[in-house]
Write an enzyme that holds these catalytic residues in place. Structure first.
Site, short mmCIF file in Angstrom:
data_model
loop_
_atom_site.label_atom_id
_atom_site.label_comp_id
_atom_site.label_asym_id
_atom_site.label_seq_id
_atom_site.Cartn_x
_atom_site.Cartn_y
_atom_site.Cartn_z
N HIS A 99 0.78 -1.23 0.23
CA HIS A 99 0.11 0.02 -0.04
C HIS A 99 0.88 1.25 -0.06
CE1 HIS A 99 -3.79 -2.45 1.66
NE2 HIS A 99 -3.57 -2.60 0.27
N CYS A 107 7.58 21.06 -10.90
CA CYS A 107 6.41 21.60 -11.62
C CYS A 107 5.46 22.26 -11.13
CB CYS A 107 5.97 20.54 -12.65
SG CYS A 107 4.71 19.44 -11.73
N THR A 109 -3.62 -8.82 10.33
CA THR A 109 -4.58 -8.20 9.32
C THR A 109 -5.89 -8.46 9.44
OG1 THR A 109 -4.79 -7.70 6.89
CG2 THR A 109 -3.92 -9.66 7.60
P1 OAD Z 1 -7.26 -3.50 10.31
O1 OAD Z 1 -7.32 -2.07 11.28
O2 OAD Z 1 -8.32 -3.87 9.41
O3 OAD Z 1 -6.92 -4.61 11.26
C1 OAD Z 1 -6.11 -5.01 12.17
C2 OAD Z 1 -6.14 -6.43 12.55
O4 OAD Z 1 -5.02 -6.43 13.52
C3 OAD Z 1 -7.27 -6.55 13.19
O5 OAD Z 1 -7.72 -7.97 12.84
C4 OAD Z 1 -6.89 -6.88 14.74
O6 OAD Z 1 -7.29 -8.25 15.41
C5 OAD Z 1 -5.45 -7.33 14.64
N1 OAD Z 1 -4.64 -6.81 16.13
C6 OAD Z 1 -5.00 -5.84 16.74
N2 OAD Z 1 -3.82 -5.86 17.68
C7 OAD Z 1 -2.93 -6.81 17.37
C8 OAD Z 1 -1.82 -7.18 18.05
N3 OAD Z 1 -1.13 -6.63 18.91
N4 OAD Z 1 -1.29 -8.36 17.35
C9 OAD Z 1 -1.78 -8.92 16.39
N5 OAD Z 1 -2.59 -8.57 15.64
C10 OAD Z 1 -3.70 -7.42 16.45
O7 OAD Z 1 -5.63 -3.36 9.58
P2 OAD Z 1 -5.24 -3.91 8.01
O8 OAD Z 1 -5.96 -5.44 7.97
O9 OAD Z 1 -3.79 -3.77 7.98
O10 OAD Z 1 -4.88 0.59 3.97
O11 OAD Z 1 -6.19 -3.11 6.97
C11 OAD Z 1 -5.71 -3.24 5.61
C12 OAD Z 1 -5.66 -2.01 5.03
O12 OAD Z 1 -6.86 -1.08 5.24
C13 OAD Z 1 -4.54 -1.01 5.34
O13 OAD Z 1 -3.45 -1.18 4.71
C14 OAD Z 1 -4.84 0.40 5.21
C15 OAD Z 1 -6.57 0.23 5.43
O14 OAD Z 1 -7.55 1.14 4.91
C16 OAD Z 1 -4.12 1.83 3.40
O15 OAD Z 1 -3.37 2.24 4.33
C17 OAD Z 1 -3.90 2.11 2.15
#
Ligand code: OAD
Length: 235
Positions: A113, A143, A181
């Site tokens: 991302h 630019c 994630t």
């Molecule tokens: P999310 O915020 O959707 O999910 C975070 C995940 O981390 C959840 O499933 C939690 O249960 C888990 N979690 C929380 N604390 C944790 C810990 N200490 N150890 C392990 N897991 C834990 O984040 P992403 O899945 O990364 O896009 O979101 C995907 C994309 O959505 C991101 O890349 C972002 C966002 O819009 C962009 O920035 C472009």
């Protein structure tokens, strides 16, 4: 408990999301305290918002730079970096834009991302990378158009070179460790399935179940630092 050990694998992919950096103090996107609970992505993280109000989009990204810039890699990032030094082949495929894997010392990091620390100009192609915060000079030095964060916003295509390198790493890995994630943002969410189709063992580290949990053979339900230490076996 698990008897899975990183050392038993030659070719490992760590597939990481916001939960990887949660213990560094970087807020996740969804769930309690999530970025998208507080901010409307349609106003600050998509191309249309940037076209209509670039100053507001930059205000949001400068706020993020300030917050993330103060965070340090945690023991989980350190462990992933040590795994790269100890095992024959390790690739990090991350959805995170925070740069914490690189700060911890990981060399082979594919940023699906993009990065909070990169800017580009879509008019003339100028690019730059740096941790200045806040970014004060918002106009392209070549630019004069507005600089744009080099981030894959909602509705953007993923970078083709990053996708191709990710596919190739996933097709050849024997262990995929997904960490923190929610597996709801596509196309990133489905990438671990490429490793599964190629015959890899799949491990999910997340305190919570996700829509893709069923695809994983091993589930480590707890925080990233603790669960990674469990499979690190002294790395
Ligand atoms: P999310 O915020 O959707 O999910 C975070 C995940 O981390 C959840 O499933 C939690 O249960 C888990 N979690 C929380 N604390 C944790 C810990 N200490 N150890 C392990 N897991 C834990 O984040 P992403 O899945 O990364 O896009 O979101 C995907 C994309 O959505 C991101 O890349 C972002 C966002 O819009 C962009 O920035 C472009």
């Amino acid at each position: 408990m698990t008897d899975l050990r990183l050392r038993d694998y030659d070719n490992v992919v760590f597939f990481t999301g916001a939960g990887m950096s949660a213990e560094s103090g970087v807020p996740t996107y969804r769930g309690a305290g999530g970025v998208w609970r507080e901010y409307d992505y349609e106003r600050c993280a998509c191309e249309n918002a940037f076209k209509s109000d670039p100053e507001y989009v930059w205000e949001f990204h400068n706020f993020r730079r300030d917050l993330v810039g103060k965070c340090k890699p945690n023991a989980g990032h350190d462990l992933v970096a040590r795994a790269e030094a100890a095992l024959p082949s390790v690739t990090v495929i991350t959805q995170n834009i925070d740069g914490l894997h690189q700060l911890a010392g990981s060399q082979r990091v594919l940023e699906l991302h993009g990065s909070l620390w990169e800017v580009r100009c879509d008019r003339c192609g100028w690019r730059d990378r740096g941790r200045e915060s806040p970014l004060v000079e918002l106009e392209c030095p070549e630019c004069g158009a507005f600089k744009r964060p080099n981030i894959v916003w909602f509705g953007d295509m993923l970078f083709m070179d990053v996708i191709q390198a990710s596919q190739s790493a996933l097709q050849s890995c024997d262990l995929l460790v997904s960490i923190g994630t929610s597996a709801v943002v596509y196309p990133a969410a489905q990438l671990p399935l490429i490793a599964k189709q190629a015959g890899a063992t799949l491990v999910e580290i997340n305190p919570e179940e996700t829509p893709l949990s069923g695809a994983y053979e091993h589930h480590l339900r707890g925080p990233a630092t603790e669960m990674l230490a469990r499979i690190a076996d002294g790395l």
